[in-house]
Design a protein around this motif. Structure first.
Motif, short mmCIF file in Angstrom:
data_model
loop_
_atom_site.label_atom_id
_atom_site.label_comp_id
_atom_site.label_asym_id
_atom_site.label_seq_id
_atom_site.Cartn_x
_atom_site.Cartn_y
_atom_site.Cartn_z
N HIS A 1 -3.50 -0.18 -6.39
CA HIS A 1 -3.27 0.25 -5.02
C HIS A 1 -4.56 0.18 -4.21
O HIS A 1 -4.57 -0.27 -3.06
N ALA B 1 -5.51 -3.51 -3.45
CA ALA B 1 -4.60 -4.20 -2.53
C ALA B 1 -4.56 -3.55 -1.16
O ALA B 1 -3.77 -3.95 -0.32
N GLU C 1 -0.39 -2.88 6.51
CA GLU C 1 0.98 -3.09 6.04
C GLU C 1 1.63 -4.28 6.72
O GLU C 1 1.22 -4.73 7.78
N ARG D 1 2.23 2.04 0.70
CA ARG D 1 2.65 0.65 0.54
C ARG D 1 3.18 0.36 -0.86
O ARG D 1 3.43 -0.79 -1.20
N GLN D 2 3.34 1.36 -1.69
CA GLN D 2 3.83 1.18 -3.04
C GLN D 2 5.32 1.55 -3.13
O GLN D 2 5.75 2.57 -2.60
N ASP E 1 3.82 -3.66 -4.71
CA ASP E 1 3.31 -3.47 -3.36
C ASP E 1 4.29 -4.08 -2.37
O ASP E 1 4.91 -5.11 -2.65
#
Length: 476
Positions: free
Chosen positions: A144, A147, A151, A256-257, A273
């Motif tokens: 996480h 990355a 978004e 974003r996960q 993701d």
């Protein structure tokens, strides 16, 4: 984040290694027992030798398998005869998956599968077969963090900010609706028929002839009861399979996960993701359409290791009118209202009916040639094909929502709506045969990445000018 020291798998993996190796060596012993220099060895000694070799190789495999959760990458060293070192940067990880059998729960253990951007077939999988949950959590955080970037822009959000967390756990009612409205009955019945053919080979011929003779002289009511019993058994098996597979299904979105978890005897989790999502698919069988239910899946840029599915299920069952109000909480770029679909013209629908009936006539002709006396039953095939073609034509269409292509396909009494962001489309083509050219029709095919391959979405028999319009939209 601090660097974790070099580690080994949990010692419980020795049991798995030993049993797997023992089976392999037993098979080898069974194969070589007929060789003249082996057959003189007493069987107990031979099996004892296999157990000894399995024990030695298991300990060697355990000791030589090490991994290190570094600052920038995960490093895995493995191999018994041929040593291999795999270096996986965290920003290259596409998805993290876990598998947790019931016997691993008391020890807090998981099997972790890492899918990378460089995956090619099964060779791209990196696996930690049995580690503590803390290792998985550490990998999840590092993925996480690596990355972290803006978004994916959303079409519109259901409520609140894009970073708002959302969670859902399937309840008993939804799980029952999902299992009972499944069309998985057909493969179960085929499996039962296949099982019958295998059993019939083992049953003595006089017994089988007596049973067949009894059935031939039975009343129609008895035959109907036998068919009904087969359908009920198939339904129960299909129902139990889905209940076990999706037991305790949960989906969670944190920033974003996106994480899903499911399974009764084996808990499986998939973490991805949102940037890895290539397309969103909404599926409805004809039975689920009747009950206003839908299944939502995502096409990912990595291949799921689960052989049972090629796309990540985000919501097994949901009311149709809730797809566009609930799902944007988990997939923020989904529209908040039902996309408008333009159906293909009647000329295209007719061609789908014609194609389906033409294909169905091939086995009919063969049936008439081989078994003319019972060929009357074969006429059911083109009738079924007519309805299949009609259904496919009525549920095929295309549309646009901002910068997202909406393609709807109908096939085998199932409707699939695919929503693809323009920037995720890898290629677009307009196939057109010479016969389609005469009537001004064409197909529009778009490709998106799906694991290490591609997923092609095709809207068939569009007016040529409409197909070109969408093609130019993609090129612009």
């Amino acid at each position: 984040m601090t660097k974790m020291p070099k580690q080994r798998l949990h010692p419980l993996i020795l049991v798995t290694y030993f049993l797997s190796s023992l089976v392999n060596w037993f098979v080898i012993c069974f194969v070589v027992m007929n060789f003249h220099f082996i057959k003189d060895i007493p069987l107990p000694q031979l099996l004892g030798l296999a157990a000894t070799i399995a024990t030695a190789t298991s300990f060697a495999k355990y000791w030589l398998f090490t991994f290190e959760v570094g600052d920038q990458a995960l490093t895995i060293n493995s191999g018994l005869l041929f040593r291999q070192q795999r270096h996986i940067p965290y920003d290259r990880i596409q998805t993290l998956q876990t598998k947790r059998w019931f016997y691993m729960i008391p020890f807090g253990l998981k099997a972790v599968v890492i899918e990378t951007a460089g995956k090619s077939g099964d060779d791209g999988d990196a696996q930690l077969p049995m580690v503590k949950d803390a290792v998985y959590q550490e990998l999840l955080q590092r993925q996480h963090f690596a990355a972290a970037k803006p978004e994916v822009p959303s079409v519109s959000l259901a409520t609140g900010e894009a970073s708002q967390a959302a969670s859902y756990k399937i309840n008993s009612r939804d799980l029952n609706e999902y299992a009972l409205t499944s069309l998985g009955l057909a493969p179960v019945i085929l499996a039962l028929i296949y099982g019958y053919t295998k059993i019939s080979d083992l049953v003595p011929k006089p017994w089988l002839s007596l049973a067949v003779s009894s059935v031939q002289h039975a009343e129609w009511l008895l035959l109907a009861m036998l068919v009904l019993g087969l359908l009920i058994l198939g339904t129960i098996l299909s129902y139990l399979q889905l209940m076990i597979r999706y037991y305790g299904f949960t989906v969670t979105r944190q920033h974003r996960q996106l994480l899903t978890e499911r399974g009764l005897f084996q808990r499986r989790t998939v973490t991805s993701d949102l940037d890895r999502v290539q397309a969103i698919v909404v599926k409805q069988s004809v039975l689920r359409q009747l009950f206003q239910l839908a299944t939502v899946q995502t096409v990912l840029a990595s291949t799921l290791s689960d052989d049972e599915e090629s796309e990540m299920v985000v919501m097994p069952v949901l009311r149709t009118d809730q797809v566009w109000t609930v799902m944007p909480q988990f997939l923020p770029w989904l529209p908040t209202s039902q996309p408008v679909i333009t159906a293909i013209p009647w000329l295209g629908q007719w061609r789908m009916i014609r194609n389906a009936v033409a294909v169905a006539m091939i086995p009919v002709v063969g049936w008439v040639i081989v078994a003319r006396a019972t060929a009357g039953w074969s006429l059911l095939l083109p009738v079924i094909a007519l309805f299949l073609g009609r259904y496919a034509g009525q549920h095929t269409g295309i549309g646009l929502v901002a910068d997202y292509l909406v393609a709807q396909e109908g096939s085998l009494f199932s409707r699939t709506l695919t929503l693809v962001p323009k920037k995720r489309i890898q290629a677009a083509t307009i196939p057109q045969s010479i016969w389609m050219k005469r009537v001004g029709l064409a197909h529009l095919a778009v490709s998106v990445r799906s694991g290490d391959a591609e997923k092609k979405v095709t809207v068939r028999y569009l007016p040529l000018q409409v197909a070109r319009q969408y093609y130019e939209w993609y090129r612009a």
